[in-house]
Design a protein around this motif. Structure first.
Motif, PDB file in Angstrom:
ATOM      1  N   SER A  37       0.981  -1.265   0.023  1.00 15.95           N
ATOM      2  CA  SER A  37      -0.169   0.016  -0.156  1.00 15.95           C
ATOM      3  C   SER A  37       0.871   1.250  -0.077  1.00 15.95           C
ATOM      4  O   SER A  37       1.714   1.532   0.926  1.00 15.95           O
ATOM      5  N   THR A  39       0.080   4.338   0.511  1.00 18.57           N
ATOM      6  CA  THR A  39      -0.376   5.078   1.602  1.00 18.57           C
ATOM      7  C   THR A  39       0.435   4.660   2.960  1.00 18.57           C
ATOM      8  O   THR A  39       0.910   5.663   3.740  1.00 18.57           O
ATOM      9  N   ASP A  40       0.541   3.238   3.352  1.00 15.45           N
ATOM     10  CA  ASP A  40       0.850   2.875   4.369  1.00 15.45           C
ATOM     11  C   ASP A  40       2.629   3.087   4.523  1.00 15.45           C
ATOM     12  O   ASP A  40       3.147   3.305   5.280  1.00 15.45           O
ATOM     13  N   ASP A  43       3.257   6.546   5.225  1.00 14.52           N
ATOM     14  CA  ASP A  43       2.877   6.730   6.622  1.00 14.52           C
ATOM     15  C   ASP A  43       4.349   6.286   7.219  1.00 14.52           C
ATOM     16  O   ASP A  43       4.679   7.073   8.208  1.00 14.52           O
ATOM     17  N   SER A  62      -1.486   9.939   4.921  1.00 16.08           N
ATOM     18  CA  SER A  62      -2.823   9.380   4.488  1.00 16.08           C
ATOM     19  C   SER A  62      -4.071  10.202   4.959  1.00 16.08           C
ATOM     20  O   SER A  62      -4.955  10.334   4.263  1.00 16.08           O
ATOM     21  N   GLU A  63      -3.852  11.002   5.968  1.00 16.83           N
ATOM     22  CA  GLU A  63      -4.788  11.928   6.640  1.00 16.83           C
ATOM     23  C   GLU A  63      -4.727  13.018   5.609  1.00 16.83           C
ATOM     24  O   GLU A  63      -5.898  13.576   5.464  1.00 16.83           O
ATOM     25  N   GLN A  64      -3.796  13.552   5.453  1.00 17.22           N
ATOM     26  CA  GLN A  64      -3.806  14.668   4.410  1.00 17.22           C
ATOM     27  C   GLN A  64      -4.141  14.410   2.952  1.00 17.22           C
ATOM     28  O   GLN A  64      -4.936  15.215   2.464  1.00 17.22           O
ATOM     29  N   LEU A  65      -4.126  13.196   2.570  1.00 17.24           N
ATOM     30  CA  LEU A  65      -4.420  12.651   1.292  1.00 17.24           C
ATOM     31  C   LEU A  65      -6.473  12.673   1.429  1.00 17.24           C
ATOM     32  O   LEU A  65      -6.914  12.995   0.480  1.00 17.24           O
ATOM     33  N   ALA A  66      -6.575  12.204   2.352  1.00 10.30           N
ATOM     34  CA  ALA A  66      -7.991  12.186   2.605  1.00 10.30           C
ATOM     35  C   ALA A  66      -8.632  13.468   2.723  1.00 10.30           C
ATOM     36  O   ALA A  66      -9.808  13.932   2.222  1.00 10.30           O
ATOM     37  N   ASN A  69      -9.186  14.500  -0.772  1.00 10.36           N
ATOM     38  CA  ASN A  69     -10.292  14.020  -1.450  1.00 10.36           C
ATOM     39  C   ASN A  69     -11.555  14.734  -1.065  1.00 10.36           C
ATOM     40  O   ASN A  69     -12.337  14.732  -1.775  1.00 10.36           O
TER      41      ASN A  69
END
Length: 94
Positions: A37, A39-40, A43, A62-66, A69
């Motif tokens: 992954s 994103t993993d 991170d 991953s929080e920033q990419l969310a 979105n």
């Protein structure tokens, strides 16, 4: 030997070496997860480069990419407001 022959000889040597190395590379057994992954991995890299006492202050990639979105839905959320303002802003132009 011309330059073209040298280039072809170098390419043939590189192709032969990679053909010999390919079976050995695929013979290694897989340990760990079979799928990666992105994103993993991001991170993990981000947490490794930050001091442990400061990690809780920084959001994970991953929080920033969310969050990015969620920005995609902003124009749809603003449509009711901009629709009501169109009679006023329409003559002004965009």
């Amino acid at each position: 030997m011309t330059t073209a022959h040298r280039v072809l000889a170098a390419l043939a040597l590189a192709t032969g070496a990679s053909a010999l190395a390919a079976p050995a590379a695929s013979a290694a057994p897989l340990d760990g997860p079979t799928s990666l992954s992105v994103t993993d991995e991001l991170d993990a890299l981000a947490t490794d480069s930050v001091a442990p006492e400061h990690r809780r202050h920084l959001p994970a990639p991953s929080e920033q990419l969310a969050g990015l979105n969620r920005l995609a839905g902003v124009p749809n959320d603003l449509q009711p407001l901009t629709g009501r303002l169109h009679p006023v802003t329409g003559p002004l132009g965009a």
